[in-house]
Design an enzyme around this catalytic site. Structure first.
Site, PDB file in Angstrom:
ATOM      1  N   ASP A 133       1.113  -1.254   0.133  1.00 61.15           N
ATOM      2  CA  ASP A 133      -0.288   0.005  -0.174  1.00 61.15           C
ATOM      3  C   ASP A 133       0.865   1.144   0.179  1.00 61.15           C
ATOM      4  OD1 ASP A 133      -2.482   1.618  -0.014  1.00 61.15           O
ATOM      5  OD2 ASP A 133      -2.947   1.381   1.422  1.00 61.15           O
TER       6      ASP A 133
ATOM      7  N   ASP B 105      -8.219  -7.845   1.172  1.00 56.92           N
ATOM      8  CA  ASP B 105      -6.902  -7.163   2.574  1.00 56.92           C
ATOM      9  C   ASP B 105      -7.923  -6.940   3.360  1.00 56.92           C
ATOM     10  OD1 ASP B 105      -6.815  -4.590   1.538  1.00 56.92           O
ATOM     11  OD2 ASP B 105      -6.247  -4.131   3.339  1.00 56.92           O
TER      12      ASP B 105
ATOM     13  N   CYS C  22     -12.871 -28.093   9.704  1.00 52.07           N
ATOM     14  CA  CYS C  22     -11.874 -27.256   9.746  1.00 52.07           C
ATOM     15  C   CYS C  22     -10.429 -28.032   8.635  1.00 52.07           C
ATOM     16  CB  CYS C  22     -12.000 -25.670  10.281  1.00 52.07           C
ATOM     17  SG  CYS C  22     -10.157 -24.605   9.928  1.00 52.07           S
TER      18      CYS C  22
ATOM     19  N   CYS D  44      -7.340 -26.218   9.842  1.00 49.32           N
ATOM     20  CA  CYS D  44      -6.002 -25.716  10.030  1.00 49.32           C
ATOM     21  C   CYS D  44      -5.303 -25.923  10.982  1.00 49.32           C
ATOM     22  CB  CYS D  44      -7.201 -23.680  10.365  1.00 49.32           C
ATOM     23  SG  CYS D  44      -7.174 -23.679  11.683  1.00 49.32           S
TER      24      CYS D  44
ATOM     25  N   CYS E 298      -8.212 -26.250  14.467  1.00 53.22           N
ATOM     26  CA  CYS E 298      -8.924 -26.668  14.243  1.00 53.22           C
ATOM     27  C   CYS E 298      -8.360 -28.219  14.248  1.00 53.22           C
ATOM     28  CB  CYS E 298      -9.857 -26.533  12.889  1.00 53.22           C
ATOM     29  SG  CYS E 298     -10.735 -24.737  13.347  1.00 53.22           S
TER      30      CYS E 298
ATOM     31  N   HIS F 208      -7.529 -20.103  12.313  1.00 48.83           N
ATOM     32  CA  HIS F 208      -7.917 -20.754  11.803  1.00 48.83           C
ATOM     33  C   HIS F 208      -8.835 -19.227  11.298  1.00 48.83           C
ATOM     34  CE1 HIS F 208     -12.065 -22.461  11.754  1.00 48.83           C
ATOM     35  NE2 HIS F 208     -12.434 -20.657  11.891  1.00 48.83           N
TER      36      HIS F 208
END
Lengths: 379, 379
Positions: free
Chosen positions: A90, A263, A301, A303, A306, A332
């Protein structure tokens, strides 16, 4: 550079592929935010495992700390933070207008005082592009004037004029090898201003276009309006980036409105307060209801959190202020966002995005707390 | 249960192997401290990658939060925190005497107020063993009286008498299947008291012996003295655990004094302030000297932090309060401790521990700041 692979018959959703110096990005894509050179609480291995294709970095923050001498000596931002994959930076426009104390808006930029130590600094198109050249980001953003959404029409018009002039100035600056530059369309919720700004930027010819000045505290309908009025003027064959957005449900809706890149600090920011995103909405993992709940945050999930930990354990960690608690909710939430985008891509490819969108929105219960957190989020 | 594999010809250093319900531990061993069910800032994968064989948990902290009903419902501590490897639990004696506000020391334990909410609680041999039985730790510690190192001789004597009585009471309690129980020898720096306490505990017959009441703020010579006077009375065929110690150089010296097991919060505690351990001593990663130093924290170190990040980057992260900074120094420091123990084991096995010890101590510059941090460390 950008390949439009498929469009959805029921909406403006698009499947695309963006080629950058450090790699290829499948769109729609969510870009985790590494403002100061680190996605808060996460390491690069975790980011890659959860499917991160491109990170965000920030001109304003990085130029203040560690400073460009250090990043130059490191050989650029990729080297400094050890992320050999795409990075978008940015321009610092948003931060100068939201964080810094502005002293004077001048023809070629803004004189302001650092939010850290009050030192007098200047950032404009020339400076922002020079910094991004040294950061060697794959995608640089133009330096724009990002006024509050409550600005008077006259101020909004002035900001758009400045944004257009500065965008032109940015285009004239040298770039890092292979660096793409995206324009940022401003204009608030004013349809005529959005159209004017978008058209002027497109006439200049950028590699992609962002819609800025959204997610600055305005209510959700205004966000969608700003997108809806700008989108028709952005070229279909180039990537579109909706800056600083949003909740999971908003991302689905923004994809349906023709946006390709996103984003947002929300996944990691709310994680630090113990809020986890699921496909049914946000939950507070600290809640007493989970104290003996030995299920993962979200069933199915994949991840790390999880696959390894229960809500009861994570709740305990959060309640006793163990860093592992906020780390795991950050893992997560970031994975949740990235997987959502992967599913969106798969559904656009399969021609089923319409049903996916309908079901997702029907199941997702928006949380006022989360919307407020987004509105107040630093970037 | 414990196999003494080799002894060093130049010192009392021992190579051993301790078999527990959840796995085999090679000694000398360093045990990362997971007081509240998490080694601060680290996840189980990181802990395993850096070579962690056994973790510490704490009766006092875990029984307060999340509380035993939760851990019981989870099926024990291993399940709750997802650590399917050995766990040793401290009895809470040290915490009751250092953190809680004691109301009354009674015949069968201590009446105290929680350091969290002031609620009135009672912990004694019976309660500490019952909690550890429910935690299902591989190794439980007896509930001991751990007085300040500045206590008068009379108080120190009373603490030893209580510790002996309570140790006997602990032995009478039921255990979790396969759970080992270690006695804790107290006695401060008083050789006669240490001998008396050690002999009494050995007569009771524990699975291993700890030396407690060290690392409670006393100067280093007193630490070594307490170890030296107790060690001769501990059976050679059983493991010996020096509690709450120490710096890297102290660990080398304690191994040379016949100790097999160690725990210390130092590696993660000082990491959160940006202090990293190297084989030459501790360094402050935040220091200006490292701002453009693109070498890893320690050359040759195989930890994730040293394989991926420079001092300059980590310094930046620490200075802007990014969690990844303290995470990575925690990773490095914990790996440094574990690798030090692995090297010690290799040198005892090869018969070269004497040279290793001499070289290590000659190269290691102790840091006053680190010693103070250890003395003040919560456990």
């Amino acid at each position: 550079m950008f390949e439009l692979l498929k469009t959805d018959p029921t909406s403006k959703a698009r499947l695309g592929r963006l080629t950058t110096t450090h790699g290829i990005i499948e769109t729609p894509v969510f870009m985790p935010v590494g403002t100061q050179g680190s996605v808060k609480a996460l390491d690069p291995r975790e980011l890659r495992e959860m499917g991160t294709e491109i990170l965000l970095g920030n001109t304003y923050h990085l130029s203040l700390r560690p400073g460009m001498d250090i990043i130059r000596a490191a050989g650029g931002l990729h080297q400094f933070i050890n992320w050999p994959h795409p990075i978008l930076t940015d321009s610092g426009g948003y931060q100068v207008f939201s964080l810094a104390r502005i002293r004077k808006i001048k023809a070629h930029g803004v004189e302001f005082r650092s939010h850290l130590d009050g030192s007098l600094l200047f950032l404009g198109p020339r400076e922002a592009m020079a910094i991004q050249r040294e950061l060697r980001s794959d995608i640089a953003m133009v330096f724009d004037d990002c006024p509050p959404h409550t600005s008077a029409p006259r101020e909004m018009r002035a900001a758009v004029e400045r944004t257009k002039r500065w965008a032109e100035e940015c285009l004239e600056q040298p770039r890092a090898p292979g660096q793409l530059v995206f324009g940022i369309a401003q204009g608030g919720a004013d349809a005529a201003l959005r159209e004017d700004c978008a058209k002027a930027l497109v006439a200049l010819g950028f590699d992609g276009y962002a819609i800025g000045g959204v997610s600055v505290g305005e209510p959700e309908p205004e966000i969608f309006k700003a997108i809806d009025v700008a989108e028709p003027f952005l070229p279909a064959h180039l990537p579109r980036y909706a800056m600083g957005l949003g909740t999971p449900a908003q991302l689905v809706e923004l994809v349906a409105r023709g946006m390709d890149m996103f984003d947002c600090v929300l996944p990691t920011r709310v994680a630090r307060n113990g809020t986890a995103f699921t496909r049914k909405g946000a939950i507070s993992v600290k809640a007493g209801a989970f104290k003996a709940d030995f299920r993962p945050i979200e069933g199915g999930c994949e991840c790390y959190a999880c696959r390894h930990f229960s809500r009861a354990y994570l709740r305990h960690l959060l309640n006793v202020n163990e860093i592992l608690g906020l780390r795991m909710v950050s893992v997560h939430n970031s994975r949740m966002y990235l997987k959502l985008m992967a599913d969106i891509r798969a559904h656009i490819a399969a021609g089923t995005f319409g049903e996916f969108r309908r079901d997702f929105i029907a199941n997702y219960v928006p949380s006022r707390k989360v919307l407020l957190a987004r509105a107040n989020a630093e970037r």
